[in-house]
Design an enzyme around this catalytic site. Structure first.
Site: not given
Ligand code: FPP
Length: 251
Positions: A25, A42, A70, A136, A215
């Protein structure tokens, strides 16, 4: 003790969690802090997935489950959703040689038939390219939601009962485990450790059944700022806790 080149943390080698799950996040806030568009966050988040995967592999973690998208994330603006849907393809295009070198096996779980075809193609290709790897398991949750996962499992079990293949009294936890999207991980199905970055402290519909005894570690860092040393710190917290699974011990 495990001393690794990426950080100076000393970790007990025999107590490294087998399955680590991460709610990545804070990408948007990371970008905002830098006066950059959310998608830049991102992109940085995507690059960090590779850094953390390599470190997790070196530590001997067996399964790394990452919440990438999600079932609720479709509500975001179209251009952001579009960018997020291109991330798996971009990630695998950029990092597949490293993943293969590291012997990483890619797994993607979620309601995959609802993904755009280019996303699904990228995911299938990556799973296929790494299917014989034995290191992994890098498990992406993509269009994933835990309540929906459990609902689907209940439907499958109910169908078995309706068909006369299963008696209601035969339904136990292992029957439910097997129908969840993590069923193939066997002994490593349940995360030992869940990490959420960015200071939020909730589960957001991630692995609700599987996290029953995990945890939980929350850190204020935004996901792009989460370093190998941050992972070591989370594992050190895990190692300092005393898991009792509801029982009593004399410690
Ligand atoms: C939440 O941050 C993050 C997401 C919804 C996207 C997560 C995706 C990645 C970290 C990259 C994934 C990589 C691959 C290879 C699929 P947010 O956008 O909700 O951040 P905020 O809460 O600060 O707005």
């Amino acid at each position: 003790m495990l001393s690794n080149k990426d950080s100076n943390q000393q970790l007990a080698e025999n107590k490294v969690p087998a399955h680590v799950a991460v709610i990545m996040d804070g990408n948007g806030r990371w970008a905002k802090k830098r006066f950059m568009p959310r998608i830049a966050g991102h992109k940085a988040g995507m690059d960090n997935v590779q850094t953390i995967t390599t470190h997790a592999s070196h530590l001997g973690i067996k399964v790394l489950s990452l919440y990438a998208f999600s079932t609720e994330n479709w509500k975001r603006p179209t251009d952001e959703v579009d960018y997020l849907m291109h991330l798996p393809g971009n990630f695998f295009d950029k990092f597949m040689p490293e993943l293969i070198k590291e012997n990483v096996k890619v797994n993607v779980m979620g309601f995959l038939d609802e993904l755009p075809s280019y996303t699904l193609d990228a995911v299938n290709r990556a799973q296929d390219q790494t299917k014989d790897n034995t290191g992994l398991i890098l498990n992406f949750a993509l269009n994933y939601g835990s309540r929906r996962e459990i609902t689907a499992a209940v439907q499958k079990i109910a169908t078995q009962v309706a068909n006369g293949d299963l008696a209601p009294e035969q339904i136990d936890e292992s029957v439910i485990d097997a129908q969840l999207m993590t069923g193939a991980f066997g002994a490593y199905q349940d995360p030992d450790l869940l990490i959420r970055t960015s200071g939020e402290e909730r589960l957001s519909n991630f692995l609700l059944w599987q996290l029953a005894y995990s945890e939980l570690v929350f850190t204020d860092e935004y996901w792009p700022d989460f370093t190998p040393a941050s992972l070591d710190n989370a594992i050190a917290q895990f190692q300092s806790r005393h898991r009792r699974y509801g029982g009593l011990t004399n410690k």
